[in-house]
Design a protein around this motif. Structure first.
Motif, PDB file in Angstrom:
ATOM      1  N   GLU A 114     -48.504  43.341   5.411  1.00 25.96           N
ATOM      2  CA  GLU A 114     -47.878  42.022   5.436  1.00 25.96           C
ATOM      3  C   GLU A 114     -48.860  40.948   5.916  1.00 25.96           C
ATOM      4  O   GLU A 114     -48.750  39.784   5.545  1.00 25.96           O
ATOM      5  CB  GLU A 114     -46.645  42.063   6.360  1.00 25.96           C
ATOM      6  CG  GLU A 114     -45.945  40.731   6.532  1.00 25.96           C
ATOM      7  CD  GLU A 114     -44.858  40.791   7.588  1.00 25.96           C
ATOM      8  OE1 GLU A 114     -44.290  39.727   7.902  1.00 25.96           O
ATOM      9  OE2 GLU A 114     -44.574  41.894   8.096  1.00 25.96           O
ATOM     10  N   HIS A 115     -49.812  41.371   6.753  1.00 24.07           N
ATOM     11  CA  HIS A 115     -50.757  40.431   7.350  1.00 24.07           C
ATOM     12  C   HIS A 115     -52.134  40.484   6.676  1.00 24.07           C
ATOM     13  O   HIS A 115     -53.104  39.977   7.238  1.00 24.07           O
ATOM     14  CB  HIS A 115     -50.912  40.725   8.844  1.00 24.07           C
ATOM     15  CG  HIS A 115     -49.657  40.606   9.626  1.00 24.07           C
ATOM     16  ND1 HIS A 115     -49.305  41.500  10.622  1.00 24.07           N
ATOM     17  CD2 HIS A 115     -48.654  39.701   9.545  1.00 24.07           C
ATOM     18  CE1 HIS A 115     -48.135  41.146  11.129  1.00 24.07           C
ATOM     19  NE2 HIS A 115     -47.723  40.058  10.497  1.00 24.07           N
ATOM     20  N   TRP A 116     -52.217  41.085   5.488  1.00 25.09           N
ATOM     21  CA  TRP A 116     -53.520  41.315   4.857  1.00 25.09           C
ATOM     22  C   TRP A 116     -54.347  40.035   4.747  1.00 25.09           C
ATOM     23  O   TRP A 116     -55.502  39.997   5.176  1.00 25.09           O
ATOM     24  CB  TRP A 116     -53.330  41.927   3.472  1.00 25.09           C
ATOM     25  CG  TRP A 116     -54.626  42.191   2.761  1.00 25.09           C
ATOM     26  CD1 TRP A 116     -55.309  41.340   1.949  1.00 25.09           C
ATOM     27  CD2 TRP A 116     -55.403  43.392   2.822  1.00 25.09           C
ATOM     28  NE1 TRP A 116     -56.469  41.924   1.489  1.00 25.09           N
ATOM     29  CE2 TRP A 116     -56.540  43.190   2.015  1.00 25.09           C
ATOM     30  CE3 TRP A 116     -55.246  44.615   3.465  1.00 25.09           C
ATOM     31  CZ2 TRP A 116     -57.532  44.161   1.837  1.00 25.09           C
ATOM     32  CZ3 TRP A 116     -56.217  45.585   3.289  1.00 25.09           C
ATOM     33  CH2 TRP A 116     -57.342  45.361   2.495  1.00 25.09           C
ATOM     34  N   ASP A 117     -53.788  38.998   4.179  1.00 28.94           N
ATOM     35  CA  ASP A 117     -54.547  37.770   3.961  1.00 28.94           C
ATOM     36  C   ASP A 117     -54.973  37.137   5.281  1.00 28.94           C
ATOM     37  O   ASP A 117     -56.104  36.646   5.413  1.00 28.94           O
ATOM     38  CB  ASP A 117     -53.736  36.777   3.132  1.00 28.94           C
ATOM     39  CG  ASP A 117     -53.562  37.237   1.689  1.00 28.94           C
ATOM     40  OD1 ASP A 117     -54.364  38.078   1.223  1.00 28.94           O
ATOM     41  OD2 ASP A 117     -52.612  36.763   1.028  1.00 28.94           O
ATOM     42  N   VAL A 118     -54.073  37.146   6.262  1.00 27.67           N
ATOM     43  CA  VAL A 118     -54.400  36.590   7.587  1.00 27.67           C
ATOM     44  C   VAL A 118     -55.555  37.370   8.202  1.00 27.67           C
ATOM     45  O   VAL A 118     -56.497  36.794   8.756  1.00 27.67           O
ATOM     46  CB  VAL A 118     -53.168  36.631   8.517  1.00 27.67           C
ATOM     47  CG1 VAL A 118     -53.549  36.228   9.943  1.00 27.67           C
ATOM     48  CG2 VAL A 118     -52.070  35.725   7.978  1.00 27.67           C
ATOM     49  N   THR A 119     -55.490  38.689   8.079  1.00 28.62           N
ATOM     50  CA  THR A 119     -56.524  39.540   8.672  1.00 28.62           C
ATOM     51  C   THR A 119     -57.861  39.366   7.978  1.00 28.62           C
ATOM     52  O   THR A 119     -58.905  39.240   8.628  1.00 28.62           O
ATOM     53  CB  THR A 119     -56.078  41.013   8.617  1.00 28.62           C
ATOM     54  OG1 THR A 119     -54.939  41.183   9.467  1.00 28.62           O
ATOM     55  CG2 THR A 119     -57.188  41.933   9.074  1.00 28.62           C
ATOM     56  N   MET A 120     -57.869  39.356   6.642  1.00 26.65           N
ATOM     57  CA  MET A 120     -59.125  39.199   5.920  1.00 26.65           C
ATOM     58  C   MET A 120     -59.768  37.843   6.216  1.00 26.65           C
ATOM     59  O   MET A 120     -60.991  37.745   6.412  1.00 26.65           O
ATOM     60  CB  MET A 120     -58.904  39.355   4.410  1.00 26.65           C
ATOM     61  CG  MET A 120     -58.505  40.761   3.974  1.00 26.65           C
ATOM     62  SD  MET A 120     -59.740  42.034   4.397  1.00 26.65           S
ATOM     63  CE  MET A 120     -58.827  42.965   5.647  1.00 26.65           C
ATOM     64  N   ASP A 121     -58.949  36.808   6.273  1.00 33.68           N
ATOM     65  CA  ASP A 121     -59.481  35.484   6.603  1.00 33.68           C
ATOM     66  C   ASP A 121     -60.054  35.474   8.019  1.00 33.68           C
ATOM     67  O   ASP A 121     -61.099  34.854   8.275  1.00 33.68           O
ATOM     68  CB  ASP A 121     -58.386  34.424   6.472  1.00 33.68           C
ATOM     69  CG  ASP A 121     -58.005  34.156   5.027  1.00 33.68           C
ATOM     70  OD1 ASP A 121     -58.757  34.571   4.120  1.00 33.68           O
ATOM     71  OD2 ASP A 121     -56.945  33.539   4.804  1.00 33.68           O
ATOM     72  N   ALA A 122     -59.382  36.168   8.930  1.00 36.55           N
ATOM     73  CA  ALA A 122     -59.867  36.224  10.315  1.00 36.55           C
ATOM     74  C   ALA A 122     -61.191  36.974  10.398  1.00 36.55           C
ATOM     75  O   ALA A 122     -62.134  36.540  11.074  1.00 36.55           O
ATOM     76  CB  ALA A 122     -58.818  36.884  11.206  1.00 36.55           C
ATOM     77  N   ILE A 123     -61.292  38.108   9.719  1.00 32.85           N
ATOM     78  CA  ILE A 123     -62.545  38.867   9.717  1.00 32.85           C
ATOM     79  C   ILE A 123     -63.678  38.012   9.163  1.00 32.85           C
ATOM     80  O   ILE A 123     -64.789  37.990   9.707  1.00 32.85           O
ATOM     81  CB  ILE A 123     -62.386  40.164   8.907  1.00 32.85           C
ATOM     82  CG1 ILE A 123     -61.482  41.149   9.654  1.00 32.85           C
ATOM     83  CG2 ILE A 123     -63.750  40.801   8.644  1.00 32.85           C
ATOM     84  CD1 ILE A 123     -61.159  42.408   8.869  1.00 32.85           C
ATOM     85  N   GLU A 124     -63.396  37.305   8.090  1.00 33.04           N
ATOM     86  CA  GLU A 124     -64.412  36.448   7.473  1.00 33.04           C
ATOM     87  C   GLU A 124     -64.904  35.387   8.453  1.00 33.04           C
ATOM     88  O   GLU A 124     -66.106  35.108   8.542  1.00 33.04           O
ATOM     89  CB  GLU A 124     -63.837  35.798   6.214  1.00 33.04           C
ATOM     90  CG  GLU A 124     -64.815  34.914   5.473  1.00 33.04           C
ATOM     91  CD  GLU A 124     -64.201  34.339   4.204  1.00 33.04           C
ATOM     92  OE1 GLU A 124     -64.322  33.109   4.005  1.00 33.04           O
ATOM     93  OE2 GLU A 124     -63.599  35.114   3.427  1.00 33.04           O
ATOM     94  N   ARG A 125     -63.995  34.799   9.208  1.00 34.24           N
ATOM     95  CA  ARG A 125     -64.385  33.783  10.192  1.00 34.24           C
ATOM     96  C   ARG A 125     -65.065  34.407  11.401  1.00 34.24           C
ATOM     97  O   ARG A 125     -66.061  33.887  11.909  1.00 34.24           O
ATOM     98  CB  ARG A 125     -63.149  33.002  10.656  1.00 34.24           C
ATOM     99  CG  ARG A 125     -62.485  32.136   9.602  1.00 34.24           C
ATOM    100  CD  ARG A 125     -61.453  31.194  10.226  1.00 34.24           C
ATOM    101  NE  ARG A 125     -60.396  31.903  10.947  1.00 34.24           N
ATOM    102  CZ  ARG A 125     -59.279  32.365  10.389  1.00 34.24           C
ATOM    103  NH1 ARG A 125     -59.089  32.238   9.082  1.00 34.24           N
ATOM    104  NH2 ARG A 125     -58.355  32.972  11.121  1.00 34.24           N
ATOM    105  N   TYR A 126     -64.532  35.528  11.867  1.00 33.45           N
ATOM    106  CA  TYR A 126     -64.984  36.083  13.137  1.00 33.45           C
ATOM    107  C   TYR A 126     -66.317  36.818  13.046  1.00 33.45           C
ATOM    108  O   TYR A 126     -67.019  36.956  14.047  1.00 33.45           O
ATOM    109  CB  TYR A 126     -63.935  37.044  13.697  1.00 33.45           C
ATOM    110  CG  TYR A 126     -62.602  36.423  14.054  1.00 33.45           C
ATOM    111  CD1 TYR A 126     -62.395  35.044  13.978  1.00 33.45           C
ATOM    112  CD2 TYR A 126     -61.529  37.220  14.456  1.00 33.45           C
ATOM    113  CE1 TYR A 126     -61.173  34.490  14.297  1.00 33.45           C
ATOM    114  CE2 TYR A 126     -60.300  36.666  14.785  1.00 33.45           C
ATOM    115  CZ  TYR A 126     -60.117  35.302  14.697  1.00 33.45           C
ATOM    116  OH  TYR A 126     -58.912  34.754  15.008  1.00 33.45           O
ATOM    117  N   THR A 127     -66.670  37.315  11.851  1.00 42.19           N
ATOM    118  CA  THR A 127     -67.893  38.119  11.755  1.00 42.19           C
ATOM    119  C   THR A 127     -69.136  37.316  12.115  1.00 42.19           C
ATOM    120  O   THR A 127     -70.161  37.875  12.497  1.00 42.19           O
ATOM    121  CB  THR A 127     -68.030  38.750  10.355  1.00 42.19           C
ATOM    122  OG1 THR A 127     -68.995  39.794  10.405  1.00 42.19           O
ATOM    123  CG2 THR A 127     -68.459  37.705   9.315  1.00 42.19           C
TER     124      THR A 127
END
Length: 364
Positions: free
Chosen positions: A104-117
């Motif tokens: 359910e949170h896939w897009d939120v998580t992928m966007d967060a990983i992209e920003r946080y890396t």
């Protein structure tokens, strides 16, 4: 690694982190959070365990709603600079890894990983997603390989390395690394050395289980782009040490008869742990050629068996009748990465992947 880095999580750094969260989330209970983290188990925990332990406390004291927790982290992590400067922000990547796997949170998580890396390199965090949702995650990784930010592009390669040190294994890619290859192809001329080094390390991982595949890629890639040539050379370091004839030929180290070796000597023949041996030799080129010089130490293991470690001496080009003498030394002091054991050892001189003489000595 863990022994060196785990202490970055301490009372001072976590106190600072908690206060920064408090600024953007006034309900955050700083004292209770720190007490929860610094409990009776804290001192016994290693790096990854400490990160997960902190995340459990963050989960307790941040909003229960995952999206809201990410919104708060977004405001805090931007002050942490690059992960190359500080590693404390890794705890936020751990948070996403632990609590962002709900589809359910896939897009939120992928966007967060992209920003946080950028702030906390995410190559460890993406691996559970690759294992559990391979197709979707590898499509995301390929998309990241085209990202404008070099940290994100590096993540595309580093995150899918089959044998990434200290990370969760990707056994499927040890058996078949084919899904990784489009990402490496995309990045093989990347403008950032930081990214190209990851590509080389990924290929070196693959070479340990699929040497023929890496040899074929090296042959296809080499000689077309200087940056890619560096990738190929670094990627083939394990194959070079193993004396792979096809790889040696790529770099011009294929002639095994052009070099004569003379006066290979060593002293002492008996030494104590902590001392060093000295050895020397002379090479003579019968014709113009390129030469790669290495030596192997056959270390005695705790069980009495021997295990060889290869060390590079030099790579050079010689003219016809050119002669060179080399003098080297090798220490047998114990290190954190190597413990020495008494008994018979050997030192072998290797020229263009071929053994050219072995001398034995005893460690006492």
């Amino acid at each position: 690694m863990a022994d060196l880095l785990k202490d970055m999580y301490n009372q001072d750094t976590l106190g600072k982190l908690a206060k920064e969260i408090k600024v953007v989330y006034s309900s955050f209970q700083v004292t209770d959070f720190l007490a929860s983290v610094m409990d009776e188990t804290w001192e016994s925990l290693e790096l990854k365990a400490r990160g997960h332990h902190i995340c459990k406390s963050l989960r307790k004291y941040l909003p229960a709603d995952y999206k809201e927790a990410i919104r708060i982290i977004d405001q805090v992590i931007v002050d942490y600079g690059s992960w190359l400067e500080t590693g404390v922000a890794w705890v936020f990547i751990d948070f996403v890894e632990l609590y962002g796997q709900d589809m359910e949170h896939w897009d939120v998580t992928m966007d967060a990983i992209e920003r946080y890396t950028v702030h906390a390199s995410a190559e460890f965090a993406v691996r559970p997603f690759i294992i559990d949702h391979e197709g979707r995650m590898m499509a995301q990784m390929y998309a990241w390989s085209k990202h404008e930010n070099e940290h994100v592009r590096r993540l595309a390669s580093e995150g899918c390395r089959p044998q990434l040190p200290w990370a969760q294994s990707l056994p499927k890619y040890k058996k078949d690394p084919t899904p990784i290859l489009p990402i490496l192809e995309q990045l093989k001329t990347d403008p950032a050395f930081y990214v190209r080094k990851s590509v080389a390390n990924n290929l070196n991982d693959i070479s340990k289980t699929h040497p023929d595949l890496v040899v074929k890629m090296a042959q296809d890639w080499y000689g077309k782009n200087a940056d890619t040539d560096w990738i190929v050379k670094h990627a083939c370091r394990t194959l070079l040490k193993k004396g792979n004839r096809d790889v040696l030929a790529i770099f011009g180290f294929h002639d095994v008869t052009a070099i004569a070796v003379n006066d290979f000597v060593m002293e002492p023949v008996k030494l104590k742990i902590g001392e060093e041996i000295h050895f020397s030799f002379t090479i003579l080129a019968k014709r113009a050629t390129k030469v790669r010089l290495e030596y192997g130490i056959d270390y005695r293991k705790a069980n009495g068996k021997q295990s060889r470690k290869i060390f590079q001496i030099s790579e050079t080009a010689l003219k016809e009748n050119e002669r060179k003498t080399y003098t080297k030394k090798h220490s047998f002091a114990d290190l954190s990465t190597r413990k020495h054991y008494v008994g018979r050892h050997g030192i072998t001189l290797i020229v263009n992947g071929v053994e050219r003489g072995t001398l034995e000595f005893e460690l006492v």
